[in-house]
Write a protein that holds these residues in place. Structure first.
Motif, PDB file in Angstrom:
ATOM      1  N   LEU A  27     -56.537 -37.750  40.028  1.00 39.30           N
ATOM      2  CA  LEU A  27     -56.306 -37.163  41.337  1.00 39.30           C
ATOM      3  C   LEU A  27     -56.281 -38.238  42.413  1.00 39.30           C
ATOM      4  N   ARG A  28     -55.529 -37.963  43.468  1.00 40.48           N
ATOM      5  CA  ARG A  28     -55.526 -38.805  44.659  1.00 40.48           C
ATOM      6  C   ARG A  28     -55.976 -37.915  45.805  1.00 40.48           C
ATOM      7  N   LEU A  29     -57.014 -38.341  46.520  1.00 39.86           N
ATOM      8  CA  LEU A  29     -57.628 -37.516  47.554  1.00 39.86           C
ATOM      9  C   LEU A  29     -57.384 -38.135  48.920  1.00 39.86           C
ATOM     10  N   LEU A  30     -56.870 -37.330  49.843  1.00 40.78           N
ATOM     11  CA  LEU A  30     -56.514 -37.794  51.176  1.00 40.78           C
ATOM     12  C   LEU A  30     -57.262 -36.975  52.217  1.00 40.78           C
ATOM     13  N   ARG A  31     -57.733 -37.662  53.254  1.00 46.86           N
ATOM     14  CA  ARG A  31     -58.429 -36.981  54.343  1.00 46.86           C
ATOM     15  C   ARG A  31     -57.466 -36.047  55.078  1.00 46.86           C
ATOM     16  N   ALA A  32     -57.941 -34.845  55.393  1.00 44.17           N
ATOM     17  CA  ALA A  32     -57.149 -33.881  56.161  1.00 44.17           C
ATOM     18  C   ALA A  32     -58.048 -33.249  57.216  1.00 44.17           C
ATOM     19  N   GLY A  33     -58.565 -34.072  58.118  1.00 46.51           N
ATOM     20  CA  GLY A  33     -59.462 -33.592  59.157  1.00 46.51           C
ATOM     21  C   GLY A  33     -60.913 -33.759  58.770  1.00 46.51           C
ATOM     22  N   GLU A  34     -61.800 -33.278  59.642  1.00 48.08           N
ATOM     23  CA  GLU A  34     -63.237 -33.421  59.410  1.00 48.08           C
ATOM     24  C   GLU A  34     -63.714 -32.646  58.193  1.00 48.08           C
ATOM     25  N   ARG A  35     -63.069 -31.507  57.912  1.00 46.11           N
ATOM     26  CA  ARG A  35     -63.543 -30.641  56.832  1.00 46.11           C
ATOM     27  C   ARG A  35     -62.553 -30.508  55.688  1.00 46.11           C
ATOM     28  N   PRO A 510     -53.397 -36.541  56.403  1.00 50.05           N
ATOM     29  CA  PRO A 510     -53.301 -37.184  55.094  1.00 50.05           C
ATOM     30  C   PRO A 510     -52.120 -38.140  54.913  1.00 50.05           C
ATOM     31  N   ARG A 511     -51.098 -38.097  55.772  1.00 45.15           N
ATOM     32  CA  ARG A 511     -49.892 -38.898  55.532  1.00 45.15           C
ATOM     33  C   ARG A 511     -49.740 -40.041  56.527  1.00 45.15           C
ATOM     34  N   ASP A 512     -50.852 -40.592  57.000  1.00 46.73           N
ATOM     35  CA  ASP A 512     -50.789 -41.706  57.945  1.00 46.73           C
ATOM     36  C   ASP A 512     -50.225 -42.970  57.309  1.00 46.73           C
ATOM     37  N   ALA A 513     -50.261 -43.077  55.971  1.00 48.13           N
ATOM     38  CA  ALA A 513     -49.715 -44.263  55.312  1.00 48.13           C
ATOM     39  C   ALA A 513     -48.207 -44.382  55.508  1.00 48.13           C
ATOM     40  N   LEU A 514     -47.543 -43.301  55.912  1.00 46.79           N
ATOM     41  CA  LEU A 514     -46.105 -43.349  56.159  1.00 46.79           C
ATOM     42  C   LEU A 514     -45.765 -44.012  57.489  1.00 46.79           C
ATOM     43  N   LEU A 515     -46.759 -44.205  58.345  1.00 53.07           N
ATOM     44  CA  LEU A 515     -46.517 -44.790  59.661  1.00 53.07           C
ATOM     45  C   LEU A 515     -46.458 -46.314  59.579  1.00 53.07           C
ATOM     46  N   THR A 516     -45.542 -46.901  60.325  1.00 48.97           N
ATOM     47  CA  THR A 516     -45.532 -48.351  60.490  1.00 48.97           C
ATOM     48  C   THR A 516     -46.599 -48.726  61.517  1.00 48.97           C
ATOM     49  N   PRO A 517     -47.023 -49.990  61.549  1.00 54.50           N
ATOM     50  CA  PRO A 517     -47.966 -50.401  62.602  1.00 54.50           C
ATOM     51  C   PRO A 517     -47.452 -50.092  64.005  1.00 54.50           C
ATOM     52  N   HIS A 518     -46.142 -50.244  64.205  1.00 52.81           N
ATOM     53  CA  HIS A 518     -45.577 -49.951  65.526  1.00 52.81           C
ATOM     54  C   HIS A 518     -45.734 -48.473  65.875  1.00 52.81           C
ATOM     55  N   ASP A 519     -45.477 -47.589  64.898  1.00 53.69           N
ATOM     56  CA  ASP A 519     -45.589 -46.164  65.186  1.00 53.69           C
ATOM     57  C   ASP A 519     -47.037 -45.719  65.334  1.00 53.69           C
ATOM     58  N   PRO A 579     -48.795 -22.178  60.729  1.00 57.05           N
ATOM     59  CA  PRO A 579     -48.336 -21.809  59.389  1.00 57.05           C
ATOM     60  C   PRO A 579     -49.263 -22.397  58.333  1.00 57.05           C
ATOM     61  N   VAL A 580     -49.298 -21.783  57.177  1.00 53.10           N
ATOM     62  CA  VAL A 580     -50.179 -22.242  56.105  1.00 53.10           C
ATOM     63  C   VAL A 580     -49.632 -23.508  55.449  1.00 53.10           C
ATOM     64  N   THR A 581     -48.312 -23.618  55.355  1.00 52.79           N
ATOM     65  CA  THR A 581     -47.690 -24.799  54.760  1.00 52.79           C
ATOM     66  C   THR A 581     -46.590 -25.313  55.674  1.00 52.79           C
ATOM     67  N   GLY A 582     -46.184 -26.562  55.449  1.00 52.70           N
ATOM     68  CA  GLY A 582     -45.096 -27.149  56.214  1.00 52.70           C
ATOM     69  C   GLY A 582     -44.491 -28.315  55.464  1.00 52.70           C
ATOM     70  N   GLY A 583     -43.263 -28.681  55.845  1.00 52.47           N
ATOM     71  CA  GLY A 583     -42.534 -29.711  55.121  1.00 52.47           C
ATOM     72  C   GLY A 583     -42.312 -30.996  55.884  1.00 52.47           C
ATOM     73  N   TYR A 584     -43.030 -31.203  56.996  1.00 54.39           N
ATOM     74  CA  TYR A 584     -42.959 -32.460  57.731  1.00 54.39           C
ATOM     75  C   TYR A 584     -44.303 -33.177  57.632  1.00 54.39           C
ATOM     76  N   PRO A 585     -44.320 -34.507  57.766  1.00 56.39           N
ATOM     77  CA  PRO A 585     -45.568 -35.256  57.558  1.00 56.39           C
ATOM     78  C   PRO A 585     -46.649 -34.911  58.579  1.00 56.39           C
ATOM     79  N   VAL A 586     -47.870 -34.746  58.094  1.00 56.27           N
ATOM     80  CA  VAL A 586     -49.051 -34.597  58.940  1.00 56.27           C
ATOM     81  C   VAL A 586     -49.795 -35.925  58.886  1.00 56.27           C
ATOM     82  N   VAL A 587     -49.861 -36.620  60.017  1.00 53.09           N
ATOM     83  CA  VAL A 587     -50.426 -37.974  60.032  1.00 53.09           C
ATOM     84  C   VAL A 587     -51.840 -38.010  60.583  1.00 53.09           C
ATOM     85  N   GLY A 588     -52.332 -36.898  61.100  1.00 49.34           N
ATOM     86  CA  GLY A 588     -53.688 -36.840  61.626  1.00 49.34           C
ATOM     87  C   GLY A 588     -54.084 -35.402  61.871  1.00 49.34           C
ATOM     88  N   VAL A 589     -55.384 -35.193  62.135  1.00 57.84           N
ATOM     89  CA  VAL A 589     -55.903 -33.859  62.430  1.00 57.84           C
ATOM     90  C   VAL A 589     -56.874 -33.979  63.600  1.00 57.84           C
TER      91      VAL A 589
END
Length: 626
Positions: A27-35, A510-519, A579-589
């Motif tokens: 498994l790969r576990l990614l942070r998705a907010g405080e909880r 969970p998807r902050d790794a997709l961001l460049t340093p500039h973004d 919405p419960v699900t979505g198809g665009y990157p979530v980079v923070g919570v």
């Protein structure tokens, strides 16, 4: 807490019990907010993770689980339990060579709410799978038999069937034979309550041809019961919604029925077989409706004389249904909602009225009651009783028969009107909250509506309302000349209304790794403005463009407070009715304590996003990130 490795029967080269799943990858576990934790696993194997999390003690510790094709979003009730969940999942991964130590878990960042709780403090109970097998490791031996597929009758006469045949190069009859002969398994729910995404395992000869992309032009409305395909999956539309899938047939199976327990016909991991028929007995042509309010209206009531759009009933929320496509909902500004209930002495989560930009008028027909204590928090709407202004609206007495009016607040968006004893309406899936996106719960308030008033005898005896319920106080408050709220409560409520530039904290992932340093720098250094596109679903921020991570991803679970990057590059922060699900990157919570700031921010308010805590990666295969 530790977990053993996979049983011998699931080791490489060893025979497995019939019907038991293969061992998933680590498994790969990614942070998705405080909880929250986003759990990545093998595609189409997320039902194994859901089964694991449905066992004790996690079933009691989790607020929600949202499976999709290759991920499961797990949101705990308390942030203190996140390290224990990370440790359990890491040690349950079939390829982990050893359990993760408590010392490693304590090294997780504490500034974002992960305080390094020792997982052994949760007790010695060992989670078991919902199949009753007792295997704690993912991919362990399941029950020796799996239920037979659920059969759903379909008339294959959809308006896109001929187009599918042409696009796939298969004759029409072969399309029907391939779809009805395939095995379908429920992967996840999303988009709408009961909307199940079924992974379709076509015969090898038809699989590439029928893995069609969605239609270039979506339909505005699709009838309930429509069977559709796209991208190697099948869906059945549960209600009249828009959609871009290819319609190949129709069924009378009710995917979502609020009068059924549970309301969803299907569940995650369930197998389905579609049976071709020539005729259906009751093809649905309407969306499922909320059951009518059957409560007794003979008791005390609050009659609504006028209301602007956005006035709704909200309680603590609708937990336990996210896996079926139903979000928690509840108040958009939970701190203001909690304060209003606390001031009148109600238990936490008691139903109150969320008022958007004032404009509410009501009369309390209190029956035998002399009146009720009420509290108004959040956006400071001016209050009058029989045209007399109330000096301090944090806590005031409303005599029976008095006309209560809320004007437009000078700042903020949402006010919370709590009544001692609470307001009462029909519960839908255990909650009185109105979910504006899914259309669940009571309708938004309008002139002519009535809300029952609950029993005030159970209010907290130490609350400001209970300690101030003398005849003199009541008379003074009724005249609009006194209020009993403490200065600390009033000051705390006032600080939650953003007017000038406001800092909103968030955790990466969970998807902050997709961001460049500039973004990353653009997201955190820019001054954003709240746009006019803001409601209970979410708030769009406008200003700079964050481009590197925007675009489509496979659907994943979305937590309240998620910062999503759509193709425009302008962030969207999701609120209570997300919405419960979505198809665009979530980079923070956004952290829970700051969500109310965005719920109260009017268009044009400036916002700065400030990260707290570490990176979004918590665990990758055999390694816990520190």
């Amino acid at each position: 807490m530790s977990a053993s490795g996979p049983p011998a029967s699931s080791a490489p080269g060893a025979p497995r019990a019939p019907g038991s799943p293969e061992v998933p990858n680590p498994l790969r576990l990614l942070r998705a907010g405080e909880r929250g934790v986003l759990i990545e696993t093998e595609a189409a194997r997320t039902h194994d993770v859901v089964r694991l999390l449905s066992s004790s003690p996690w079933d009691a510790l989790l607020e929600s689980t949202v499976p999709t094709r290759a991920t499961v979003l797990a949101v705990l009730r308390r942030s203190e339990d996140v390290p224990a969940l990370v440790a359990f999942l890491a040690s349950s991964s079939a390829s982990a060579s050893a359990p993760v130590s408590a010392d490693a878990i304590r090294e997780l960042p504490s500034s974002a709410g992960f305080d390094g709780a020792n997982p052994t403090e949760m007790g010695n109970s060992r989670p078991t799978s919902s199949t009753g097998s007792g295997d704690s490791a993912l991919g362990g031996s399941a029950a020796s038999t799996e239920p037979l597929p659920r059969e759903i009758e379909v008339v294959y006469d959809g308006p896109d069937l001929d187009a599918v045949a042409e696009l796939s190069g298969l004759p029409r009859d072969e399309v029907i034979a391939a779809h009805s002969g395939a095995e379908h398994r429920v992967g996840w729910f999303g988009f709408a309550p009961g909307f199940a995404y079924l992974d379709t395992d076509y015969p090898d000869s038809a699989a590439p041809a029928l893995a069609l992309p969605r239609r270039a032009s979506p339909r505005v409305r699709i009838d309930a019961g429509s069977v559709a395909i796209a991208g190697g999956q099948t869906v059945i539309y549960p209600g009249g919604t828009p959609g871009g899938w290819h319609l190949i047939g129709r069924t009378d199976a009710r995917l979502w029925d609020l009068e059924r327990d549970p309301p969803a016909l299907l569940d995650v991991g369930e197998r389905v077989r579609f049976v071709p028929v020539e005729r259906l007995t009751d093809h649905l042509q309407r969306a499922e409706a909320t059951p009518p309010d059957a409560r007794d209206s003979s008791g005390p009531e609050l009659r609504i004389l006028a209301a602007r759009p956005g006035a709704t009933v909200q309680d603590g929320g609708r937990t336990g249904w996210t896996r079926f496509g139903v979000t928690v909902s509840g108040p958009a500004d939970r701190a203001a909602f909690d304060l209003a209930n606390r001031l009148v002495g109600n238990p936490a989560g008691t139903a109150a009225i969320e008022v958007t930009l004032g404009g509410l008028a009501a009369v309390a027909d209190a029956g035998a009651d002399a009146g009720r204590w009420m509290s108004l928090t959040g956006a400071p709407a001016p209050v009058t009783l029989d045209d007399h202004p109330v000096a301090d609206t944090a806590l005031f007495w409303v005599p029976a028969g008095a006309r209560l009016e809320l004007g437009t607040p000078p700042i903020g968006v949402r006010s919370y009107l709590a009544v001692a004893g609470g307001v009462v309406t029909a519960r839908v899936l255990g909650s009185m909250s109105t979910d504006t996106l899914a259309g669940l719960g009571p309708a938004p308030l309008a002139a002519g509506a009535s809300l029952a008033l609950g029993d005030p005898s159970g209010v907290d005896p130490d609350s400001p309302a209970a300690s101030s319920a003398s005849a003199a106080d009541s008379a003074a408050a009724a005249a609009g000349t006194a209020s009993i709220a403490t200065a600390a409560d009033s000051a705390g409520a006032a600080r939650r209304i953003p007017v000038g530039p406001t800092t909103v904290r968030f955790t990466w992932g969970p998807r902050d790794a997709l961001l460049t340093p500039h973004d990353r720098a653009t997201l955190t250094a820019s001054t954003w403005r709240v746009s006019a596109q803001a409601d209970r679903v979410g708030v769009r921020l406008e200003g700079a463009i964050v481009g590197s991570a925007s675009g489509d991803l496979p659907s994943e679970g979305i937590a309240e407070g998620a910062i999503q990057l759509p193709p425009s590059g302008e962030p969207i922060v999701f609120l209570a009715d997300h919405p419960v699900t979505g198809g665009y990157p979530v980079v923070g919570v956004v952290v829970a304590a700051d969500l109310g700031l965005l719920a109260q921010a009017r268009p044009g308010v400036e916002v700065r996003l400030r990260p707290v805590g570490g990176a979004g990666l918590l665990h990758d295969g055999m390694r816990v990130a520190c």
